[in-house]
Design a protein around this motif. Sequence first.
Motif, PDB file in Angstrom:
ATOM      1  N   VAL A 191       0.871  -1.166   0.000  1.00 12.57           N
ATOM      2  CA  VAL A 191       0.000   0.000   0.000  1.00 12.57           C
ATOM      3  C   VAL A 191       0.909   1.216   0.000  1.00 12.57           C
ATOM      4  O   VAL A 191       1.815   1.334   0.826  1.00 12.57           O
ATOM      5  N   GLY A 192       0.685   2.131  -0.936  1.00 14.76           N
ATOM      6  CA  GLY A 192       1.502   3.335  -1.057  1.00 14.76           C
ATOM      7  C   GLY A 192       1.254   4.294   0.090  1.00 14.76           C
ATOM      8  O   GLY A 192       0.280   4.163   0.842  1.00 14.76           O
ATOM      9  N   SER A 193       2.127   5.272   0.225  1.00 14.12           N
ATOM     10  CA  SER A 193       1.997   6.273   1.287  1.00 14.12           C
ATOM     11  C   SER A 193       0.724   7.103   1.141  1.00 14.12           C
ATOM     12  O   SER A 193       0.292   7.765   2.075  1.00 14.12           O
TER      13      SER A 193
ATOM     14  N   VAL B 124      12.054  10.258   2.703  1.00 15.68           N
ATOM     15  CA  VAL B 124      10.964   9.812   1.824  1.00 15.68           C
ATOM     16  C   VAL B 124      11.567   8.918   0.738  1.00 15.68           C
ATOM     17  O   VAL B 124      12.437   9.349  -0.020  1.00 15.68           O
ATOM     18  N   ASN B 125      11.107   7.655   0.699  1.00 18.56           N
ATOM     19  CA  ASN B 125      11.599   6.724  -0.325  1.00 18.56           C
ATOM     20  C   ASN B 125      11.054   7.124  -1.692  1.00 18.56           C
ATOM     21  O   ASN B 125       9.867   7.420  -1.836  1.00 18.56           O
ATOM     22  N   ILE B 126      11.946   7.083  -2.678  1.00 21.29           N
ATOM     23  CA  ILE B 126      11.582   7.449  -4.049  1.00 21.29           C
ATOM     24  C   ILE B 126      11.649   6.186  -4.902  1.00 21.29           C
ATOM     25  O   ILE B 126      12.663   5.469  -4.886  1.00 21.29           O
ATOM     26  N   GLY B 127      10.594   5.925  -5.639  1.00 20.42           N
ATOM     27  CA  GLY B 127      10.564   4.758  -6.508  1.00 20.42           C
ATOM     28  C   GLY B 127       9.427   4.823  -7.497  1.00 20.42           C
ATOM     29  O   GLY B 127       8.550   5.694  -7.426  1.00 20.42           O
ATOM     30  N   PHE B 128       9.448   3.885  -8.420  1.00 16.50           N
ATOM     31  CA  PHE B 128       8.413   3.767  -9.452  1.00 16.50           C
ATOM     32  C   PHE B 128       7.413   2.708  -9.008  1.00 16.50           C
ATOM     33  O   PHE B 128       7.790   1.701  -8.408  1.00 16.50           O
TER      34      PHE B 128
ATOM     35  N   THR C 181       4.993  12.409  -0.684  1.00 16.69           N
ATOM     36  CA  THR C 181       4.991  11.111  -1.365  1.00 16.69           C
ATOM     37  C   THR C 181       6.145  11.052  -2.343  1.00 16.69           C
ATOM     38  O   THR C 181       6.429  12.019  -3.042  1.00 16.69           O
ATOM     39  N   GLY C 182       6.808   9.919  -2.379  1.00 16.46           N
ATOM     40  CA  GLY C 182       7.939   9.737  -3.291  1.00 16.46           C
ATOM     41  C   GLY C 182       7.642   8.761  -4.404  1.00 16.46           C
ATOM     42  O   GLY C 182       8.504   8.447  -5.211  1.00 16.46           O
TER      43      GLY C 182
END
Length: 188
Positions: free
Chosen positions: A121-123, A140-144, A161-162
Amino acid sequence: MAALLPSWAWVSGLTVAATAAVVALGVQADHGPHPTAAPAAHTRPTASASPTPSATPTPSGPPALPEASGVGRRIVYAVGAHRVWLVDATGQPSRTFTVWAGTVDPKPGRYSITARTAATVGSDGVKVEHIVYFTAVSGVNIGFSNALDGSSPPPANGAQTGGIRLHKEDGAALWSFGDYGTKVSVVE
């Protein structure tokens, strides 16, 4: 015996007839040629013809891979354009697509994929899949990732949100392309 018309009446009659002919030709031009009319001859522009703005060719296809985005096999993310390129080992883009950025952008630079998660589940509270992380900014984690239902992210309402959201098909393609250690190049 026929009555003779005064000269002004004769000229007036010709003017009315000519006007009617011009109007009829104008209406025909608006509606195209008559179905039984012979096709018009095609003409070619001469070398001296100057192009009009509408004749200027428009670029076709996806935007070009940004210069100075690295070399070799990599994922390129253009923050300002909200676009990703998957670049093969020869340096040629094999796929490009638009994305929805989170509220926290990664800084331009070179990264590598450090973690992968199949689903979570995303932030923002949305169920996501194909999560590929490559950096963190201020915790904040950054990703696709892509939403399981394929939807675009709702407004963040002030949350940090990242997640860089992809369309569902693009998320699957990036997941297949980006394994641990795959280079990620972030450009303006």
